[in-house]
Write a protein that holds these residues in place. Structure first.
Motif, mmCIF file in Angstrom:
data_model
loop_
_atom_site.group_PDB
_atom_site.id
_atom_site.type_symbol
_atom_site.label_atom_id
_atom_site.label_comp_id
_atom_site.label_asym_id
_atom_site.label_seq_id
_atom_site.Cartn_x
_atom_site.Cartn_y
_atom_site.Cartn_z
ATOM 1 N N GLY A 135 55.027 20.051 -3.417
ATOM 2 C CA GLY A 135 55.823 18.916 -2.999
ATOM 3 C C GLY A 135 57.180 19.361 -2.495
ATOM 4 N N THR A 136 58.079 18.412 -2.302
ATOM 5 C CA THR A 136 59.421 18.741 -1.834
ATOM 6 C C THR A 136 60.450 18.064 -2.718
ATOM 7 O OG1 THR A 136 59.418 16.872 -0.286
ATOM 8 C CG2 THR A 136 58.704 19.008 0.572
ATOM 9 N N ILE A 137 61.634 18.654 -2.763
ATOM 10 C CA ILE A 137 62.702 18.129 -3.594
ATOM 11 C C ILE A 137 64.037 18.576 -3.003
ATOM 12 C CG2 ILE A 137 62.624 20.136 -5.114
ATOM 13 C CD1 ILE A 137 63.407 18.370 -7.442
ATOM 14 N N GLY B 77 51.850 25.521 -18.094
ATOM 15 C CA GLY B 77 51.956 25.619 -16.648
ATOM 16 C C GLY B 77 53.294 26.174 -16.235
ATOM 17 N N VAL B 78 53.552 26.135 -14.949
ATOM 18 C CA VAL B 78 54.806 26.648 -14.413
ATOM 19 C C VAL B 78 55.192 25.832 -13.187
ATOM 20 C CG1 VAL B 78 53.668 28.361 -12.934
ATOM 21 C CG2 VAL B 78 56.035 28.728 -13.664
ATOM 22 N N SER B 79 56.491 25.677 -12.973
ATOM 23 C CA SER B 79 56.990 24.965 -11.803
ATOM 24 C C SER B 79 58.201 25.724 -11.273
ATOM 25 C CB SER B 79 57.375 23.530 -12.182
ATOM 26 O OG SER B 79 57.659 22.749 -11.043
ATOM 27 N N PHE B 80 58.291 25.865 -9.949
ATOM 28 C CA PHE B 80 59.413 26.584 -9.370
ATOM 29 C C PHE B 80 59.717 26.034 -7.988
ATOM 30 C CE2 PHE B 80 55.518 28.916 -8.524
ATOM 31 C CZ PHE B 80 55.576 29.187 -7.171
ATOM 32 N N VAL B 81 60.917 26.343 -7.481
ATOM 33 C CA VAL B 81 61.330 25.853 -6.172
ATOM 34 C C VAL B 81 61.616 27.022 -5.233
ATOM 35 C CG1 VAL B 81 62.249 23.643 -6.944
ATOM 36 C CG2 VAL B 81 63.721 25.646 -6.990
ATOM 37 N N LEU C 25 66.675 20.894 1.317
ATOM 38 C CA LEU C 25 65.265 20.687 1.027
ATOM 39 C C LEU C 25 64.665 21.962 0.441
ATOM 40 C CD1 LEU C 25 62.861 18.632 1.491
ATOM 41 C CD2 LEU C 25 62.368 19.959 3.553
ATOM 42 N N SER C 26 63.892 21.801 -0.621
ATOM 43 C CA SER C 26 63.184 22.917 -1.232
ATOM 44 C C SER C 26 61.727 22.535 -1.454
ATOM 45 C CB SER C 26 63.821 23.309 -2.571
ATOM 46 O OG SER C 26 65.107 23.853 -2.389
ATOM 47 N N ILE C 27 60.864 23.531 -1.442
ATOM 48 C CA ILE C 27 59.456 23.326 -1.765
ATOM 49 C C ILE C 27 59.292 23.472 -3.266
ATOM 50 C CG2 ILE C 27 57.101 24.181 -1.459
ATOM 51 C CD1 ILE C 27 58.287 22.796 0.989
ATOM 52 N N LEU C 28 58.665 22.483 -3.885
ATOM 53 C CA LEU C 28 58.404 22.498 -5.321
ATOM 54 C C LEU C 28 56.936 22.852 -5.536
ATOM 55 C CD1 LEU C 28 59.231 21.778 -8.294
ATOM 56 C CD2 LEU C 28 58.474 19.449 -7.782
ATOM 57 N N VAL C 29 56.686 23.942 -6.245
ATOM 58 C CA VAL C 29 55.322 24.391 -6.541
ATOM 59 C C VAL C 29 55.087 24.278 -8.039
ATOM 60 C CG1 VAL C 29 53.659 26.282 -6.387
ATOM 61 C CG2 VAL C 29 55.395 25.997 -4.597
ATOM 62 N N THR C 30 54.044 23.571 -8.423
ATOM 63 C CA THR C 30 53.722 23.390 -9.838
ATOM 64 C C THR C 30 52.273 23.780 -10.067
ATOM 65 O OG1 THR C 30 55.285 21.536 -9.969
ATOM 66 C CG2 THR C 30 53.686 21.751 -11.755
ATOM 67 N N VAL C 31 52.052 24.664 -11.032
ATOM 68 C CA VAL C 31 50.707 25.132 -11.353
ATOM 69 C C VAL C 31 50.388 24.701 -12.777
ATOM 70 C CG1 VAL C 31 49.163 27.125 -11.502
ATOM 71 C CG2 VAL C 31 51.069 27.138 -9.866
ATOM 72 N N LEU D 60 65.314 17.574 -12.939
ATOM 73 C CA LEU D 60 63.853 17.539 -12.947
ATOM 74 C C LEU D 60 63.307 18.647 -13.839
ATOM 75 C CD1 LEU D 60 61.298 16.198 -11.716
ATOM 76 C CD2 LEU D 60 61.331 18.020 -10.011
ATOM 77 N N CYS D 61 63.931 19.809 -13.797
ATOM 78 C CA CYS D 61 63.487 20.931 -14.619
ATOM 79 C C CYS D 61 63.547 20.579 -16.102
ATOM 80 C CB CYS D 61 64.349 22.155 -14.317
ATOM 81 S SG CYS D 61 63.899 23.620 -15.274
#
Length: 235
Positions: free
Chosen positions: A60-62, A86-90, A4-10, A70-71
């Motif tokens: 979210g979570t992934i 924007g940016v998205s990272f785990v 499980l990872s936390i997905l952060v998207t700005v 997904l990337c």
């Protein structure tokens, strides 16, 4: 070990609904979101054709095995490869407050690993509690009774589709608050257990608790009045 990872998207606040729709299609479990503000200058915003710097932070979570695919879709379909979009990272999750909370965080997709392994070389961890609005005092009181020094609260909103979500028969309010507490790794389980028992999913607080690895810390006040620095390079 948890995958499980936390997905952060700005992203820009105007694009938040579009990204939420995309995550729903991709079956990403969106936990909460909150408003932020970018730091780009007015000249930079004009250069990229942006009207303002108000941002929406979607959390979210992934499963980290799903991140490469997904990337690619975030870059190609949602346009994150374009500057200023924007940016998205785990971020890897090091532990979760029990099987029920893992089910909630993963959208019912994951079971606890047979053998949980601790992440190495992390003297500190960041506890994150997602709490129903107005009940952060219950979560913080439980943490303080277990030895926590204090925490930081951020107001957010649930990422679910309906006005009120149901999970395993428990009603979850849409308005959320995030509680961040940095703790020593050896104290993590005690604090997580305390929060789950006194402010967990079965309580009015409806807290969901997980922890993230912290590789460097400065300013944590320990017994005896000394500040602790961990992971910082020496001069």
């Amino acid at each position: 070990m948890y995958s499980l990872s936390i997905l952060v998207t700005v992203v820009a606040r105007a694009d938040a609904r579009r990204f939420l729709g995309f995550f729903k299609e991709e079956k990403v479990n969106c936990l909460t979101m909150t408003v932020g503000r970018g730091t780009a200058s007015g000249e930079m915003l004009d250069y990229f054709g942006l009207k303002d710097s108000e941002k929406m932070i979607i959390i979210g979570t992934i499963d980290w095995h799903d991140w490469p695919k997904l990337c690619r879709r975030l870059l190609r379909k949602m346009g994150l490869e374009a500057p200023g979009t924007g940016v998205s990272f785990v971020i890897p999750v090091s532990s979760v407050g029990g099987a029920r909370q893992l089910q909630y965080l993963s959208g019912g997709k994951m079971q606890p690993p047979k053998e949980e392994s601790e992440m190495k070389n992390t003297a500190y961890e960041l506890l994150v509690a997602v709490v129903n609005q107005g009940y952060t005092d219950l979560a913080m009181e439980a943490a303080r009774m277990a030895g926590a020094g204090g925490g930081t609260v951020v107001h957010a909103r649930g990422g679910g589709a309906g006005p009120e979500q149901q999970f395993l028969g428990v009603s979850l309010a849409p308005e959320k608050e995030l509680v961040f507490i940095v703790v020593k790794a050896e104290d993590k389980n005690r604090l997580m257990t305390a929060i789950m028992e006194k402010a967990g999913l079965s309580t009015r607080a409806g807290s969901v608790v997980f922890s993230l690895p912290v590789t460097g810390v400065a300013g944590i006040r320990l017994e005896g009045g000394d500040d602790m620095e961990s992971g910082a390079p020496e001069d």
